[in-house]
Design a protein around this motif. Structure first.
Motif, PDB file in Angstrom:
ATOM      1  N   ARG A  90      -8.129   3.326   5.497  1.00 27.26           N
ATOM      2  CA  ARG A  90      -7.411   3.912   4.370  1.00 27.26           C
ATOM      3  C   ARG A  90      -8.392   4.437   3.332  1.00 27.26           C
ATOM      4  O   ARG A  90      -9.531   3.981   3.254  1.00 27.26           O
ATOM      5  N   GLU A  93      -3.128  10.793   0.365  1.00 28.82           N
ATOM      6  CA  GLU A  93      -3.552   9.913   1.451  1.00 28.82           C
ATOM      7  C   GLU A  93      -3.233  10.480   2.828  1.00 28.82           C
ATOM      8  O   GLU A  93      -3.870  10.112   3.817  1.00 28.82           O
ATOM      9  N   LEU A 100      -9.316   4.685  -0.476  1.00 30.61           N
ATOM     10  CA  LEU A 100      -9.070   4.053  -1.765  1.00 30.61           C
ATOM     11  C   LEU A 100     -10.069   4.611  -2.765  1.00 30.61           C
ATOM     12  O   LEU A 100     -11.243   4.254  -2.750  1.00 30.61           O
ATOM     13  N   CYS A 101      -9.612   5.513  -3.630  1.00 28.48           N
ATOM     14  CA  CYS A 101     -10.517   6.161  -4.573  1.00 28.48           C
ATOM     15  C   CYS A 101      -9.863   6.267  -5.948  1.00 28.48           C
ATOM     16  O   CYS A 101      -8.654   6.105  -6.096  1.00 28.48           O
ATOM     17  N   TYR A 127       0.849  -1.186   0.000  1.00 28.56           N
ATOM     18  CA  TYR A 127       0.000   0.000   0.000  1.00 28.56           C
ATOM     19  C   TYR A 127       0.889   1.243   0.000  1.00 28.56           C
ATOM     20  O   TYR A 127       1.853   1.326   0.763  1.00 28.56           O
TER      21      TYR A 127
END
Length: 332
Positions: A319, A271, A321-322, A96
């Motif tokens: 987290r 992020e 996630l897009c 990640y």
């Protein structure tokens, strides 16, 4: 590039934190990520003007489940380190990646990104009231001070030759009325011109976000350049992306501000970082700065807050996630 061999032998009772590698340049001691991740992270002092050795790449993939790029530069797309390529390689190995997609956080690029996602931009234009007060800033963050200190060959390698202002620095931003601005300032690629936005209580907002975890700070600063100054009225509002989007956050701050923060965090390819938001006292808010490597000082911070932000990195469920296709921050 410097990396201690013993870094990968580090042991911790916290399995999540010990599995995070931080590829860092000029952004460790006193920086927020250092407080959030703690001593258990694998810190790799990384030269952004050199390629990342293959052997070290393999060791990171074998030892860590997450990697964070902590490179303190506003424009990263042309760096020899190759952050975008490294990000793709790490992801292909199941690692990640934090702040690997974003490549350009200059203020001019931020303006375009805000317009793309439907938020108000502080960008000023040559046309308008001649007596309107405007703000002249460097396009690079923090006055471009780090970029100014680079060797000439590094400046060229990163494509920064025409982006470093010799006249304006980190604490030398200028206010001027529109009619006094020469045409050359409007066309100078090293500076941006923004609307000067203020309110009677001298307040602004600093928003820290890590994955879906969000801390909104209402802060007070009487000076023209808004910085956290430890005012006794400063207040933290701890929330997350889901509550802001659903309208179920009960913090005593503007619903419009909450909406704007949710839109930005959800639709921005970052992020971990922070934004500064100014307002006019009439519920109009403007994001004026995006920082991937926020500074937090060397004092000890509230462990509840740092652990809260830490979850956005170490906890898969927290987290973000897009799909960020189309953002100018990607510098594609």
């Amino acid at each position: 590039m410097v990396i201690a061999d013993e870094a990968f032998d580090h042991r911790s009772t916290d399995a999540e934190s010990s599995s995070v590698a931080v590829l860092e340049w000029q952004a460790w001691e006193g920086f927020l990520l250092r407080h959030v991740i703690g001593d258990d992270a694998v810190r790799i002092e990384t030269d952004p003007f050199q390629e990342f050795p293959s052997a070290q790449f393999d060791r990171v993939c074998d030892s860590c489940t997450a990697v964070c790029f902590q490179i303190n530069l506003s424009l990263r797309s042309r760096l020899p380190l190759g952050i975008r390529e490294l990000t793709n390689r790490f992801m292909a190995r199941g690692v990640y990646v934090i702040n690997g997609f974003v490549q350009d956080i200059r203020k001019s690029t931020l303006h375009t990104h805000l317009e793309t996602i439907g938020l108000a931009s502080p960008k000023a234009t040559p046309s308008g009231c001649p007596d309107e007060l405007l703000f002249i800033k460097t396009d690079l963050n923090y006055g471009g001070e780090l970029e100014k200190s680079l060797p000439r060959e590094s400046i060229a390698a990163a494509g920064l030759e025409h982006l470093i202002s010799q006249d304006i620095g980190a604490y030398r931003y200028q206010t001027v009325v529109r009619k006094m601005l020469p045409e050359s300032t409007w066309t100078d690629s090293a500076v941006v011109i923004e609307k000067y936005i203020a309110n009677s209580e001298d307040s602004f907002y600093r928003v820290y976000f890590s994955g879906k975890q969000i801390i909104i700070v209402k802060a007070f600063a009487p000076r023209i350049i808004k910085k956290l100054s430890g005012d006794s009225r400063d207040t933290n509002f701890v929330t997350d992306l889901e509550h802001l989007k659903a309208g179920t956050d009960n913090s005593e701050i503007s619903a419009t501000l909450k909406r704007d923060v949710a839109i930005f965090v959800e639709h921005t390819p970052v992020e971990f970082g922070c934004i500064d938001i100014v307002h006019d006292g009439q519920d109009n808010h403007y994001i004026i700065d995006l920082n991937l490597t926020p500074y937090a000082g060397t004092r000890t911070h509230d462990p509840f807050l740092t652990k809260f932000l830490r979850l956005g990195i170490t906890n898969a469920g927290r987290r973000k996630l897009c799909d960020f296709v189309g953002s100018p921050l990607l510098a594609e």
